[in-house]
Design an enzyme around this catalytic site. Structure first.
Site, short mmCIF file in Angstrom:
data_model
loop_
_atom_site.label_atom_id
_atom_site.label_comp_id
_atom_site.label_asym_id
_atom_site.label_seq_id
_atom_site.Cartn_x
_atom_site.Cartn_y
_atom_site.Cartn_z
N SER A 42 42.28 40.28 36.21
CA SER A 42 42.90 41.25 37.10
C SER A 42 44.42 41.26 36.89
O SER A 42 44.88 41.51 35.78
CB SER A 42 42.52 40.93 38.54
OG SER A 42 42.83 41.99 39.41
N ASP A 198 36.23 44.31 38.37
CA ASP A 198 37.18 43.20 38.44
C ASP A 198 36.54 41.87 38.05
O ASP A 198 35.50 41.48 38.59
CB ASP A 198 37.73 43.12 39.87
CG ASP A 198 39.00 42.30 39.98
OD1 ASP A 198 38.99 41.13 39.53
OD2 ASP A 198 39.99 42.82 40.51
#
Length: 336
Positions: A42, A198
């Site tokens: 991320s 993610d």
């Protein structure tokens, strides 16, 4: 000036809190460390991509300062419909925001250093596949329930690792579920379409990624991890006002707390634990003052860490016994 030393780095995800990682990175560079392999999830993938492209911490900070956090939630045409737009977007596109702003911004920054695809980050002399690319990006395939390490795992979708866009890989790793549309890839074997989101859902802090069993490390791997607590106001409870905020809070909790209870002593001792001052990953309206406070929190955390860090002692206490165990196991293997 500190002597140049090799090291690997792993950066945890944390949305807008990623600026704190850069503060810690700056102190590590001041200690003389230069990076061989880097990985991130991320927001940590943004920092890692910058490092892999040759940016120094001071340049990555300037890059993050130029990033308009308020533009990260980039609604499409469907999202702009009053009241029903976000719900329609979530139901049809599986995410409220497009995620194009971030990908375009990062692609532009990397292109300035001649980095477009992972082919530009390749080590042709690497003997171990894990070290063939200087950058590793973590993402999650929620259709197949598996963690992806990019670019190597791009092969599962018929994409050669060399040809995968670095900015696209980071975009996958940054796709917070429900907030940002997932990236869709088709499995090369089954033909089934997968939704990539993610990486923090499965491993927000993959500090183990460069470890090699059976031999002592030639240089350290440092983990840059964002932790709750420290100076400053504590994060207020998330306000749940409907199904969208409930889903967002659910995913944020999963990603922020995922690895916290499973980090072993040998990983904590090489972890730079950076307090996040109560900032949430999705605080897109973060002020300049709060950004600077996070950066300074990263600096202070790294200064404390390097004051006590001792690589030979780390190897002696945490890695030598593992190496000996692996050697003895290998000797017994034929008999088993």
């Amino acid at each position: 000036m500190a002597a140049i030393q090799k090291a690997d780095a792993v950066f945890e995800g944390g949305g807008v809190k990623g600026i704190a990682l850069v503060g810690a990175l700056a102190v590590a560079e001041e200690q003389g460390y230069r990076w061989v392999n880097v990985a991130g999830t991320s927001a940590g993938a943004i920092v890692a991509a910058g490092v892999a492209a040759g940016y120094r911490a001071v340049e990555i900070k300037a890059m993050m300062d130029a990033l308009d956090f308020r533009a990260l939630p980039d609604p499409g045409l469907l999202d702009r419909i009053p009241v029903l737009g976000p719900l329609l977007s979530l139901g049809i596109e599986q995410g409220i925001y497009e995620g194009r702003y971030l990908e375009a911004f990062l692609a532009e920054q990397l292109a300035r250093r001649g980095v477009l695809t992972f082919a530009h980050l390749k080590d042709p002399d690497a003997q171990d596949e894990r070290y063939r690319y200087r950058l590793q990006v973590i993402a999650s395939d929620i259709s197949r329930g598996r963690m992806l390490v990019l670019p190597q795992d791009a092969r599962k979708y018929g994409i050669h690792p060399d040809s995968l866009s670095v900015a696209r890989a980071v975009r996958m790793s940054m796709s917070i579920p429900f907030l940002f549309e997932p990236v869709r890839l088709r499995d090369a074997v089954t033909g089934v379409e997968s939704y990539i989101v993610d990486g923090g859902l499965l491993s927000n802090y993959p500090v183990w990624i460069f470890d090699a069993r059976g031999r002592e490390p030639a240089w350290p791997t440092f983990g840059f991890r964002l932790v709750e607590g420290g100076a400053g106001p504590q994060a207020a409870p998330r306000r749940i006002s409907g199904p969208l905020s409930f889903l967002a809070a659910l995913c944020a909790t999963a990603m922020e707390a995922h690895d916290a209870r499973f980090i072993e002593d040998q990983d904590w001792v090489r972890t730079i634990a950076i307090p996040t001052l109560g900032v949430r990953a999705t605080d897109f309206a973060l002020s300049r003052a709060d950004r600077e406070a996070l950066y300074q929190a990263g600096r202070k955390a790294a200064q404390r860490f390097f004051h006590r860090w001792n690589f030979p002692r780390y190897v002696e206490e945490y890695r030598r016994e593992d190496v000996e165990h692996d050697r003895q196991r290998a000797q017994r293997q034929p008999a088993e």
